[in-house]
Design a protein around this motif. Structure first.
Motif, short mmCIF file in Angstrom:
data_model
loop_
_atom_site.label_atom_id
_atom_site.label_comp_id
_atom_site.label_asym_id
_atom_site.label_seq_id
_atom_site.Cartn_x
_atom_site.Cartn_y
_atom_site.Cartn_z
N TRP A 72 0.83 -1.20 0.00
CA TRP A 72 0.00 0.00 0.00
C TRP A 72 0.87 1.25 0.00
CZ3 TRP A 72 0.98 -2.86 4.37
CH2 TRP A 72 1.47 -2.18 5.49
N ARG A 73 0.25 2.35 -0.41
CA ARG A 73 0.92 3.64 -0.29
C ARG A 73 0.75 4.15 1.13
NH1 ARG A 73 0.31 9.35 -3.76
NH2 ARG A 73 1.70 10.53 -2.35
N ALA A 74 1.87 4.40 1.80
CA ALA A 74 1.86 4.76 3.22
C ALA A 74 1.74 6.27 3.37
CB ALA A 74 3.11 4.23 3.89
N THR A 75 0.55 6.80 3.11
CA THR A 75 0.37 8.25 3.12
C THR A 75 0.55 8.85 4.50
OG1 THR A 75 -2.02 7.90 3.31
CG2 THR A 75 -1.14 8.24 1.09
N GLY A 76 0.16 8.12 5.56
CA GLY A 76 0.37 8.63 6.91
C GLY A 76 1.85 8.74 7.24
N PHE A 77 2.61 7.74 6.87
CA PHE A 77 4.06 7.76 7.07
C PHE A 77 4.69 8.89 6.26
CE2 PHE A 77 8.39 6.08 6.08
CZ PHE A 77 8.88 5.93 7.38
N GLU A 78 4.20 9.08 5.04
CA GLU A 78 4.70 10.19 4.20
C GLU A 78 4.53 11.54 4.90
OE1 GLU A 78 3.24 8.02 0.05
OE2 GLU A 78 2.70 10.11 0.44
N ARG A 79 3.34 11.76 5.44
CA ARG A 79 3.08 13.04 6.12
C ARG A 79 3.99 13.20 7.34
NH1 ARG A 79 -2.33 11.62 4.89
NH2 ARG A 79 -2.60 10.74 6.99
N ALA A 80 4.18 12.12 8.08
CA ALA A 80 4.97 12.18 9.30
C ALA A 80 6.43 12.54 9.04
CB ALA A 80 4.88 10.85 10.05
N ILE A 81 6.97 12.07 7.91
CA ILE A 81 8.39 12.34 7.62
C ILE A 81 8.58 13.54 6.71
CG2 ILE A 81 9.01 9.91 7.92
CD1 ILE A 81 9.16 9.67 4.87
N GLY A 82 7.47 14.11 6.19
CA GLY A 82 7.59 15.21 5.24
C GLY A 82 8.10 14.77 3.89
N ALA A 83 7.61 13.63 3.42
CA ALA A 83 8.08 13.07 2.15
C ALA A 83 7.70 13.96 0.98
CB ALA A 83 7.51 11.67 1.95
N VAL A 89 4.77 0.53 0.86
CA VAL A 89 5.21 -0.49 1.81
C VAL A 89 4.75 -1.86 1.32
CG1 VAL A 89 4.88 -1.42 4.14
CG2 VAL A 89 5.29 1.02 3.82
N LYS A 90 5.68 -2.81 1.26
CA LYS A 90 5.36 -4.21 1.01
C LYS A 90 5.57 -4.95 2.33
CE LYS A 90 4.76 -7.97 -1.66
NZ LYS A 90 3.38 -8.38 -2.03
N TYR A 91 4.50 -5.55 2.86
CA TYR A 91 4.50 -6.07 4.23
C TYR A 91 4.55 -7.59 4.25
CZ TYR A 91 3.11 -6.85 9.07
OH TYR A 91 3.06 -7.26 10.38
N GLU A 92 5.60 -8.14 4.90
CA GLU A 92 5.82 -9.59 4.94
C GLU A 92 5.59 -10.20 6.32
OE1 GLU A 92 6.89 -11.83 2.32
OE2 GLU A 92 6.02 -10.15 1.21
N GLY A 93 4.96 -9.46 7.24
CA GLY A 93 4.85 -9.93 8.61
C GLY A 93 3.62 -10.75 8.95
N GLY A 94 2.75 -11.00 7.99
CA GLY A 94 1.46 -11.62 8.29
C GLY A 94 1.42 -13.12 8.19
#
Length: 459
Positions: A72-83, A89-94
């Motif tokens: 998915w596109r990590a828009t919340g993370f983008e805002r937090a870091i000022g991207a 993000v490709k998530y392999e933890g599930g």
């Protein structure tokens, strides 16, 4: 964004700029050596210049329990870091292991069982690989034995509990059960090389038992290509393109899995490859501060010497929560690509990695493992400054793809230390690194190491 489960793994051996240096015997006689009890299909996957390998039906069936994995596109993370560019993000933890490690564990258990092996034994650092191997053995009817780095098992006892739930025998390393543990029992309990060495010795002295490894071998990187193959299809479904692909590196399997399908696509005549960025720990900075040389893969030194970027197999790596990254060398395939300039690298400190992990947790509701925090921190640098390794600027219309290789639910002790302000970081001293590699056979001129160490960072 969903994707289809790949039916084939995709390798890069046909597309290397130069052949990988051959393995050497411990006596450095120049003879190539094949690992003991290694199924021939895994040998073929390691040496044949073949691009596609069919995924066996029973492995594919097991994959369907948790793959395809989300992107998915990590828009919340983008805002937090000022991207200034998108971050995907490709998530392999599930899955039961909580990480990408299950992708190769299932494949290896399949091939070893077909070869008549009854028990698999391995070493593990953070515990994801040990858990993955225990789960794969349970599924395919094999016994499993795991030597886990003592400091990691002490911090994360429930990793050991989970492996035992899956039927595995778990030993804290150094265990006292092997000769190599007696020779290296220095009280630190902090060596992944020793845990692997114990597993190697145990397998060599017991009938029907084989040693297996989760990250550094070329076949394990091949099995991880499902990550990048799915990501390519998922990005296409989003009509998105990326200028950088980032993964963390212990030995290199999840980084290779997310990144190398993009390199294969370019070499096969497709679109230009993004910058491939390996994010490592400052406590074990083999790609950024190491030497390209022949070195041991474990503490026994009984296996073939491999050409790798290394800080020395005997170097006492400082303690860190990112146990999966605490290995002295990078995989020979990743090292060869780094040597040829196809892979960039950057080192990330433990506080920066866990801070990036907290940002993902707060803004995307996903708790990453500390290892994956290193990749997230590197991706944040790229998305905000547009530079990797001081090399190439990202184009504003494209983004960064990062592999979050596992979850951090069993790593909350590390995050607690960060929140309490008790987290520290210890980078190796230059003279200590020089001493640790002084007896190795370099593939580059020795001056290359001195220049890299003097620079104190990426090169």
């Amino acid at each position: 964004m969903s994707a289809r489960l790949p039916t084939r793994w995709r390798g890069v051996l046909p597309y290397l700029s130069e052949p990988m240096p051959p393995d050497l015997t411990p006596e450095s006689t120049g003879r190539t050596e094949v690992g003991v009890n290694l199924p021939m299909e895994l040998v073929r996957q390691s040496v044949l210049e073949r691009e596609y390998w069919p995924i066996p039906d029973e492995v594919a069936t097991a994959y369907r329990g948790y793959r395809p994995t989300p992107l998915w596109r990590a828009t919340g993370f983008e805002r937090a870091i000022g991207a200034r560019v998108p971050v995907y993000v490709k998530y392999e933890g599930g899955n039961i292991s909580g990480s990408h490690k299950l992708n190769t564990a299932l494949a290896q258990a399949h091939y070893y069982r077909r070869a008549g092996v009854k028990e698999l034994v391995t070493g593990t650092g953070a515990g994801q690989w040990g858990t993955a191997m225990a789960a794969a053995c349970a599924l395919f009817g094999l016994r499993c034995r795991v030597f886990m780095v003592e400091s990691s098992l002490r911090r994360k006892p429930y990793r050991g509990t989970l492996m035992r739930m899956l039927g595995a025998e778990v030993h804290s390393s150094p265990s006292g059960l092997t000769e190599v543990s007696g020779r290296h029992r220095d009280g630190t309990g902090n060596s992944l090389s020793l845990a692997i060495g114990e597993a190697v010795e145990y397998a060599a002295t017991h009938d029907g038992v084989a040693f297996c490894i989760g990250s550094g071998e070329t076949y394990s990187i091949l099995h991880q290509s499902v990550i990048g193959l799915e990501a390519q299809e998922q990005l296409a479904g989003l009509e998105a393109e990326v200028d950088a692909v980032v993964g963390c590196v212990g030995a290199g399997s999840n980084f290779g899995g997310i990144a190398l399908p993009f390199l294969a696509e370019e070499r096969a005549g497709g679109a230009a490859s993004p910058t491939l960025v390996a994010a490592e720990s400052t406590t074990a900075p083999k790609l950024t501060r190491g030497v390209y040389a022949y070195d041991k893969t474990d503490a026994t030194g009984s296996g073939p010497l491999e050409a790798m970027y290394t800080i020395g197999s005997d170097y006492p790596i400082p303690d860190a929560h990112s146990a999966g990254l605490r290995f002295h060398g990078a995989a020979k395939l990743i090292s060869a690509l780094r040597h040829e300039g196809d892979v960039a690298a950057t080192a990330v400190s433990q506080p920066e990695a866990l801070s990036a992990g907290q940002l993902l947790t707060k803004n995307e509701a996903v708790l990453p493992a500390p290892e994956s925090g290193h990749a997230l921190a590197a991706a944040a640098r790229l998305a905000t400054t547009g530079a990797a390794d001081g090399e190439r600027q990202l184009r504003a219309e494209r983004g960064v793809l990062v592999c979050v290789s596992g979850h951090g639910f069993l790593d909350l002790g590390a995050y607690e230390q960060m929140l309490d302000g008790a987290l520290d970081d210890e980078a190796p001293a230059e003279q200590a690194l020089l001493g640790a590699v002084s007896g190795l056979t370099p593939i580059r001129e020795p001056a290359g190491l001195a220049a890299g160490l003097a620079a104190g960072g990426s090169r």
